[in-house]
Design a protein around this motif. Structure first.
Motif, short mmCIF file in Angstrom:
data_model
loop_
_atom_site.label_atom_id
_atom_site.label_comp_id
_atom_site.label_asym_id
_atom_site.label_seq_id
_atom_site.Cartn_x
_atom_site.Cartn_y
_atom_site.Cartn_z
N GLY A 1 25.21 -28.07 18.22
CA GLY A 1 24.37 -29.26 18.36
C GLY A 1 25.18 -30.53 18.22
O GLY A 1 25.98 -30.66 17.29
N ILE B 1 24.79 -30.61 14.56
CA ILE B 1 24.25 -29.42 13.88
C ILE B 1 25.28 -28.31 14.09
O ILE B 1 25.21 -27.55 15.05
CB ILE B 1 22.88 -29.03 14.44
CG1 ILE B 1 21.94 -30.25 14.50
CG2 ILE B 1 22.26 -27.92 13.60
CD1 ILE B 1 20.52 -29.94 14.94
N LYS C 1 24.28 -24.48 14.91
CA LYS C 1 23.24 -24.13 15.87
C LYS C 1 23.71 -24.44 17.29
O LYS C 1 24.58 -25.27 17.51
CB LYS C 1 21.97 -24.94 15.57
CG LYS C 1 21.50 -24.81 14.13
CD LYS C 1 20.25 -23.99 13.99
CE LYS C 1 20.01 -23.66 12.53
NZ LYS C 1 18.67 -23.08 12.31
N GLU D 1 23.69 -25.38 21.41
CA GLU D 1 23.23 -26.39 22.36
C GLU D 1 24.23 -26.41 23.52
O GLU D 1 25.39 -26.09 23.33
CB GLU D 1 23.16 -27.77 21.70
CG GLU D 1 22.34 -28.79 22.47
CD GLU D 1 22.01 -30.03 21.63
OE1 GLU D 1 20.87 -30.16 21.16
OE2 GLU D 1 22.93 -30.85 21.43
N SER E 1 25.32 -29.08 25.26
CA SER E 1 25.36 -30.53 25.50
C SER E 1 26.78 -31.08 25.66
O SER E 1 26.96 -32.29 25.65
CB SER E 1 24.61 -31.28 24.41
OG SER E 1 25.09 -30.93 23.14
N ASN F 1 19.90 -28.85 26.75
CA ASN F 1 20.38 -30.13 26.19
C ASN F 1 19.30 -31.17 26.43
O ASN F 1 18.24 -30.87 26.99
CB ASN F 1 21.73 -30.52 26.83
CG ASN F 1 21.65 -30.61 28.34
OD1 ASN F 1 20.74 -31.24 28.90
ND2 ASN F 1 22.59 -29.97 29.02
N HIS F 2 19.57 -32.39 26.00
CA HIS F 2 18.52 -33.41 26.02
C HIS F 2 18.51 -34.19 27.32
O HIS F 2 17.46 -34.54 27.84
CB HIS F 2 18.75 -34.37 24.84
CG HIS F 2 17.60 -35.29 24.55
ND1 HIS F 2 17.73 -36.65 24.56
CD2 HIS F 2 16.31 -35.05 24.22
CE1 HIS F 2 16.56 -37.21 24.24
NE2 HIS F 2 15.68 -36.26 24.03
N GLN G 1 16.02 -28.79 27.52
CA GLN G 1 15.49 -28.71 26.16
C GLN G 1 16.66 -28.65 25.20
O GLN G 1 17.48 -27.73 25.27
CB GLN G 1 14.62 -27.47 26.02
CG GLN G 1 14.13 -27.23 24.59
CD GLN G 1 13.53 -25.84 24.41
OE1 GLN G 1 12.49 -25.52 24.95
NE2 GLN G 1 14.22 -25.00 23.64
N PRO G 2 16.77 -29.63 24.31
CA PRO G 2 17.92 -29.60 23.41
C PRO G 2 17.82 -28.44 22.42
O PRO G 2 16.76 -27.84 22.29
CB PRO G 2 17.82 -30.94 22.67
CG PRO G 2 16.38 -31.32 22.74
CD PRO G 2 15.86 -30.75 24.02
N GLY G 3 18.92 -28.15 21.72
CA GLY G 3 18.88 -27.17 20.66
C GLY G 3 18.07 -27.72 19.50
O GLY G 3 17.50 -28.80 19.61
N PRO G 4 18.01 -27.05 18.40
CA PRO G 4 18.61 -25.75 18.12
C PRO G 4 17.74 -24.57 18.54
O PRO G 4 18.23 -23.46 18.56
CB PRO G 4 18.76 -25.77 16.60
CG PRO G 4 17.67 -26.68 16.11
CD PRO G 4 17.47 -27.69 17.19
N LEU G 5 16.49 -24.78 18.90
CA LEU G 5 15.68 -23.61 19.28
C LEU G 5 16.16 -23.06 20.61
O LEU G 5 16.48 -23.82 21.52
CB LEU G 5 14.20 -24.00 19.40
CG LEU G 5 13.53 -24.37 18.09
CD1 LEU G 5 12.03 -24.57 18.29
CD2 LEU G 5 13.77 -23.31 17.03
#
Ligand SMILES: Cc1ncc(C[n+]2csc(CCOP(=O)(O)OP(=O)(O)O)c2C)c(N)n1
Ligand SMILES: Cc1ncc(C[n+]2csc(CCOP(=O)(O)OP(=O)(O)O)c2C)c(N)n1
Ligand code: SF4
Ligand code: SF4
Ligand SMILES: [Mg+2]
Ligand SMILES: [Mg+2]
Lengths: 275, 575, 575, 275
Positions: free
Chosen positions: C308, C314, C317, C319, C321, C532-533, C556-560
């Motif tokens: 992240g 993060i 977690k 991502e 990105s 990612n965002h 969709q960004p992380g962490p999910l």
């Protein structure tokens, strides 16, 4: 106006530390807040600046201003802050990886620059946060990290020796297992006018369980300390076992702080471009 | 914003002076430029040097006009050869035509063929012979006199300029120089051009782009700078250092760029508007720090004076090839401000605006200047002071509920500065909740990502995001130092009765989509002009979805300047 | 490339195990995964941890199937609560439905409402009581037994796995664990699912993505690594260090990332294929070095295991990105290779390919793995060895005319390695002429810029640039670890009789424009999916002009993790 | 096969140096090629690795393999090269800015790591290439740079002291004005097994014309040198004026070089993943 004296616990933020139970860094946090209480520091006039690592999580647990920066750059951020805000008490803090590996260059130059700040390195001879690799202070034969399966094979970094050679004016060694001495050292470091370096032996229970032995190995320095003679200090540091605590070297050098001379207006300055 | 659109319809005069090591070409150019300024002209001097660390062959290129001068032209009206050694190093930088004149010294040998090939006229003046008649006389001063005459500059103005520039070398040197200048000036009474001199103007400045960035930084309120020297940015720092301290600020020379970026972050955390200046290699070392500033919402400004890249590249020459790293060079989703001054004069405003935007929006601002702006000397109208109502939102009386990263309507949260009772918090580069406590929860990450994006996206940047001029169904989009040449083309077209729209983007990120799309709505032709190899702006505009599919790219890498004629050809012939 | 497209049409089973610090959720999950592997299943285990440095609460997520498993599903079939302390930390990572089952210990208190809210069934098993009946018995082993039963796994397979994983803890511990496992397994004879076990396969591997990158590095010929530890990349280095030296290579732990990148450049200049691994903050520190490798044409590979961002972000977690910095993060015009593995299994091939491409094209290769690939444990079919005819072009007998940066038909110049007589040259990050001598001439700059671009643009990368599957007029483009979830969606659609084209890009730069455009020609709908965002791939594809205007972005960004259901909704409802 | 002995000039590449006439770095180039000739080094088995600066232009002027890297990273690139290619003679070179300012951290860790290479720093107490700013070795009161108009005000960096504290096993100081001594020092440095550091006082005629005085100030060390006692070395270095030439300290420590144990096949290694 008299302000009621603050106690050590008043300097704690109440945020729960992420540290493992038994981590030496807890004692450093305690000693530092005690030192702050002892010195009667006004909370909002203190800034604790750190890098990245378990140790570098410190600022959030203290109820002063804090800056949790990036790995290895604590001293740079602290120096900029102090240059711009000489009125603050600036304390930089971090780990042996943060300070001596990636941050080694700033350490060298902060010692030389001699700005008025304290620098606390919680030395556990390991990278705790990244799960146990060798740091510059790790002994060459410690082979518990898979990244260096036969040990680093490289003589360990001697922080006090480097600090001295680089020109630091205050060099001390403390131990998280000796909290009241540590508090005293931190008080002296914060009071020292100039760059004050405190190496704190602060064991990592998780990746260096062998450091439990420090309880036996660490001892107060036997030399008559502190000295203000760099050659004597060098001798003591070279001859020592790296486990002797106390203020090793203390000498006052001119403190560096940029001079602000407020005697002009921008309008006047801009006139230089007129033909 | 600027009154420069007239420039190209007006007359200008271009002179190149070349010589080998020690011949004094640059000093000669500088005196000529300021002499023109004494006569009321505006102007520009760029320079080019060989690979030697110091004192190698060099060329000074001077152009002056009644109107603003923001680029070199396609050809030189006049080439002055102090000698012809190593001239091949510069030949491709010094285009001549059959309308050009070459001033040369017969003692230096024949004018090289590659200069004569376009049919330029040659006028011989015995620089060396004249100079040798004076004890300590230097041939470049003779050449200066002869050049000034050809340029139609007033002798008195020239003398004033000699005194101003050589003044610190001692009276004897100045006296000899004046004698030599007069010899050159008087040898032949035929000025070649008769640009009407506007008469000395009280509000003209002589300034480089690097100095102009320095002025902008101070106007924006910068009071702390930490930096590490690098070509071609050092002059910003060298200009600022002694001046900052007169304004209650300071400059710290750091051990490296990792230190300098983190130092200004520390200082800005302390509440003092802070800036650094660097070039490509240094910017590369700063990107980790920029991410920290961005996530901890600590305002900082970095002026990146671009040079030929990548890697060490061509340190002394200009290129606009750091747009990619400036916009996309941080890891993670990291929106921030990227601006570029459109001229030397605009360095003042753009840098000021950048500093104040960074402060206002608590983020990172990058200013993309380049070597051709930074190290060129310009005679410009003094840029007026502009009061911008942009400042850091500070929480002076934080209460127990104070949250450093609170979500607010404009997504900017008030900052509590060290020293403020009750506002203690820890700034963090870890993702955090509104209080600043580190968090790895999806909701906190998304909230703060949105905050950092929308404080930029939703802000009204007003009209300064670009200089937009002209109209018609054709359009050129450009940025930074390429603007000068593009505007010159617009001027030519206007003079010919055809018109074109010019969009010179000052605020590159966040890109002003709606405004740009609106401007591009009815365009038949869109050409994106920039000085790099890959067409970085062109691709960026496509990435942002603002360009029509038919848009074309004119991307020419450094080190040669982008010339107006090249742009005109691209417009005509489809790039 | 892969046979994973079947996966989603086949059955799979998902289990989440959560517990507070010290409860052993991860060990439990790991044993469960390997027990499933003993039965012949393929599978995946991801994990999630709280903010504590060590031993905080954690969750292990296991999914297994007869076919490859490359992502977690939308919901868990089974949730096992070792206890319920701090469960709110994980709740949003553990979606349940009314088809889910919760295994819980009555002694741990009631199942929290936020887990029950979707109507999951609850089965109570007295983990603690059973465990307390055994001296030294641990409740997670009881839970493991009960879980394995519910999963329909064979007891013998489970016992084998317990022995394999706990073996190094001593016999006593293993014995007690086996007793506890049996207690849990035997308490209730009702397996809930009956996935048919394929039977143990001799060519299945249990491996993490980080280890798989290590394998790929070695297969590609990497024999020198210098690196600095960082989460979540360190395991690559920790796996490589002891193994490299068995192959005549070595790993050097550097003082920082500036050192590590320059060390591998030095080693590669010496002729040894070299690599480093890092994550966002480290990559940021390396970009200056990457430019040097690129301009000096010294091959290096960097595996960047994304987490992240931006800044420290993060660290634990996942991502996606860092695409922007990977593609655009160097100053100057700096084309190079960017690749991303599409699954844990593919980490092997993609890393091998990257190393060999870097060698062959004498440039920089970046491999974008991420935390979800790197730190997850997978049961996969052993990836077959692939011989790639890609190697560094070396000049073994240089003559006097040897030019290190000679222009050749494929724009790759033979490299003379130290030790080779007559081939001495100085590699340089300054722009240079073909011999390597620094030059600031426009012609040399343009020549070398073109060379560095065209050696990449003109190279035939073959079919491996992407995994392309399915057909129809709808298309999803994705990259890296998002591929697993996208393929699952494709499987669902296929099972429902509708079909979709999936393009999972392995070679992100240079982008294979023509191939992509060709694939997208007749599409009615194009959706770009990534974690990612900002929609970094989406914008990059637009920048490169390959996307239709109507293309949509699901970012969709992380962490999910990106779940298949979310993608399906985006497909249906327009993003 | 007997190869005719090479002369110093045979080690020169013939590429014209960009240096200013009179620059001290010319003498370093000469001395280094003389040292190479003296040692009879096989040209293609030598690699000269540098960073960025006037001094760092050195490799191109030598007819061996060369690597002209980026600012401050010469030692990192040299260390990687040596780790991967222990058969080569590796010489790192650069300036005081390159080595002690931006490159300070690599200097520290290269001293500790003690790989077998020589490191030559052409110290002119200034950043030549960027037109004359103060470097770490510049005296605090040198105020000729506009970036530090009152001087840096910071005590200058003592390279020999740092090298010693960091664990270097060979420390020497030479002078470009004493080319034959310099040649001798470079020979010894290249021969020393381990990390050998040579600080060469190499004046910048353009930005430090005051360094013409070095001709008078530089002198051979008066102490009985070299010593292999670190405490004595520290004393000598601390007490000295920084202008004494000679090998100050020479001591053999274990040389670090990664061990390659070629005893396995990749196929075998991969078997560990089988269940
Ligand atoms: C640029 C960068 N490189 C690497 C890391 C990974 N990292 C985080 S903490 C750390 C070392 C921490 O060790 P130390 O400073 O000794 O602190 P400790 O955890 O032992 O207290 C490392 C390598 C990082 N965050 N950033
Ligand atoms: C990352 C980076 N920062 C700054 C520079 C600019 N720079 C080039 S050389 C140099 C200093 C050179 O000084 P030194 O190493 O002492 O060499 P000298 O020129 O004095 O021989 C600097 C700061 C650069 N090239 N790269
Ligand atoms: S890993 Fe080690 S240093 Fe980190 S918190 Fe735990 S005990 Fe402390
Ligand atoms: S500037 Fe100084 S260091 Fe550089 S070449 Fe000239 S004299 Fe030498
Ligand atoms: Mg540590
Ligand atoms: Mg120097």
């Amino acid at each position: 106006m008299t302000v009621p004296a603050l106690k050590a616990k008043d300097y704690k933020s109440g945020i729960k530390a992420v540290w493992c139970p038994g981590c030496g860094h807890f004692a450093v946090l305690s000693a530092l807040t005690k030192a702050m209480a002892h010195l009667g520091l006004v909370k909002e006039e203190v800034a604790v600046v750190s890098g990245i690592g378990c140790s570098s999580r410190l600022p959030a647990y203290i109820d002063t201003y804090g800056f949790h920066g990036i790995h290895g750059r604590a001293l740079a951020a602290a120096s900029g802050l102090k240059a711009a805000r000489p009125d603050l008490t600036v304390i930089a803090a971090g780990g042996d990886g943060d300070g001596f590996s990636i941050g080694g260059n700033h350490f060298l130059h902060a010692c030389r620059r001699n700005m008025n700040m304290a620098y606390i390195v919680m030395d556990n001879e390991v990278y705790g946060m990244t799960k146990g690799q060798a740091s510059p202070t790790t002994l060459p034969d410690w082979s518990n990290s898979k990244m260096t399966p036969h040990g680093t094979g490289i003589p360990s970094f001697n922080p006090a020796a480097i600090a001295l050679a680089a020109g630091a004016g205050f060099i001390a060694r403390g131990f998280s297992g000796e909290p009241s001495e540590l508090t005293r050292l931190l008080v002296e470091a914060i009071e020292h006018p100039g760059f004050a370096f405190v190496q704190v032996l602060s064991g990592c229970v998780t990746y260096r369980p062998d450091q439990k032995l420090w309880k036996e190995e660490v001892h107060p320095s036997e030399s008559d300390l502190p000295t203000d003679d760099p050659v004597k200090a060098a001798q003591i540091i070279q001859a020592g076992d790296g486990k002797a605590t106390g203020v090793i070297y203390a000498k006052q050098f001119p403190v560096w702080q940029p001079e602000n001379r407020t005697d002009s207006k921008l309008n006047t300055i801009e006139k230089e471009f007129l033909l | 914003m600027s009154d420069s659109s007239k420039q190209a319809t007006s007359q200008s005069y271009s002179v190149a002076i070349t010589g080998s090591g020690g011949s004094g070409a640059v000093t000669t150019g500088r005196i000529l430029l300021e002499a023109a300024a004494q006569c009321g002209f505006q102007g520009l001097m760029t320079r080019s040097a060989g690979p030697q660390i110091r004192g190698g062959e060099s060329a000074a290129m001077v152009r002056f006009s009644q109107d603003p001068v923001e680029c070199m032209g396609d050809e030189y009206d006049l080439l002055v050869g102090l000698d012809w050694r190593n001239i091949e190093r510069f030949a491709d930088e010094l285009p001549l035509s059959d309308k050009s004149l070459i001033l040369s010294d017969p003692a230096a040998g024949e004018v090289p063929a590659l200069l004569r090939s376009n049919g330029a006229d040659i006028l011989e003046v015995p620089f060396k012979k004249f100079a040798s008649g004076l004890p300590g006389g230097r041939l470049n001063m003779v050449a200066l006199g002869a050049t000034a005459l050809v340029c139609g500059l007033d002798l008195k103005a020239l003398e004033t300029s000699v005194k101003a520039i050589l003044g610190n070398k001692g009276e004897g040197i100045v006296e000899t120089a004046l004698l030599a200048v007069r010899l050159g000036y008087n040898h032949d009474h035929r000025p070649r051009i008769t640009l009407e001199a506007p008469g000395k103007s009280a509000d003209h400045w002589s300034i480089t782009g690097n100095q102009a960035c320095g002025v902008g930084a101070l106007r924006g309120g910068t009071r702390f700078v930490a930096a590490y020297p690098i070509t071609p940015a050092s002059e910003i720092l060298e200009w600022l250092a002694p001046r900052l301290e007169k304004l209650g600020g300071s400059l710290l020379q750091a051990e490296d760029e990792l230190a300098s970026i983190n130092m200004i972050i520390g200082a800005s955390f302390g509440g003092v508007p802070s800036l650094t200046a660097t070039s490509g290699p240094g910017l590369s070392l700063m990107v980790e720090g920029l991410g920290l500033a961005l996530v901890s919402e600590t305002p900082v400004t970095v002026v990146n004076v671009m040079r030929g890249g990548p890697s060490t590249g061509i340190p002394t020459k200009s290129e606009q090839s750091d747009l990619n790293i400036a916009i996309y060079g941080l890891h993670g989703d990291a929106p921030h401000l990227v601006l570029a001054p459109l001229s030397i004069r605009d360095c003042v405003f753009t840098t000021q605006w950048a500093v104040q935007l960074a402060e206002h929006l608590q983020t990172v601002a990058l200013v993309l200047s380049d070597q051709s702006l930074g190290q060129s000397q310009a005679i410009i109208k003094a840029p007026p002071q502009r009061e911008l109502s942009l400042a850091r939102k500070v929480e002076a009386t934080p209460d127990a509920e104070y949250q450093r990263y609170a979500i607010t309507p404009d997504n900017v949260s008030a900052m509590s500065l060290p020293g403020t009772a009750g506002g203690m918090y820890t700034a963090d580069g870890l993702e955090h909740n509104p209080r600043g406590t580190p968090s790895s929860m999806a909701v906190d990450h998304r909230t703060q990502l949105n905050k950092r994006l929308h404080k930029l996206e939703d802000f009204d940047f007003g009209e300064d995001w670009a200089d937009v001029e002209g109209d018609g169904r054709q359009c050129i989009i450009t940025w930074g130092s390429s603007t000068g040449a593009v505007k010159e083309v617009a001027g030519w077209l206007l003079a010919q009765g055809s018109s074109i729209k010019i969009i010179s983007i000052r605020l590159l990120a966040p890109l002003q989509h709606d405004r740009l799309k609106d401007l591009l709505k009815d365009m038949e032709k869109v050409l994106v002009v920039e000085q790099n190899h890959a067409g970085q702006l062109f691709h960026y505009l496509h990435a942002e979805g603002v360009l029509p599919v038919s848009a074309e790219s004119l991307a020419q890498p450094g080190p040669l300047p982008l010339r107006p004629g090249r742009i005109l050809r691209a417009l005509g012939g489809g790039g």
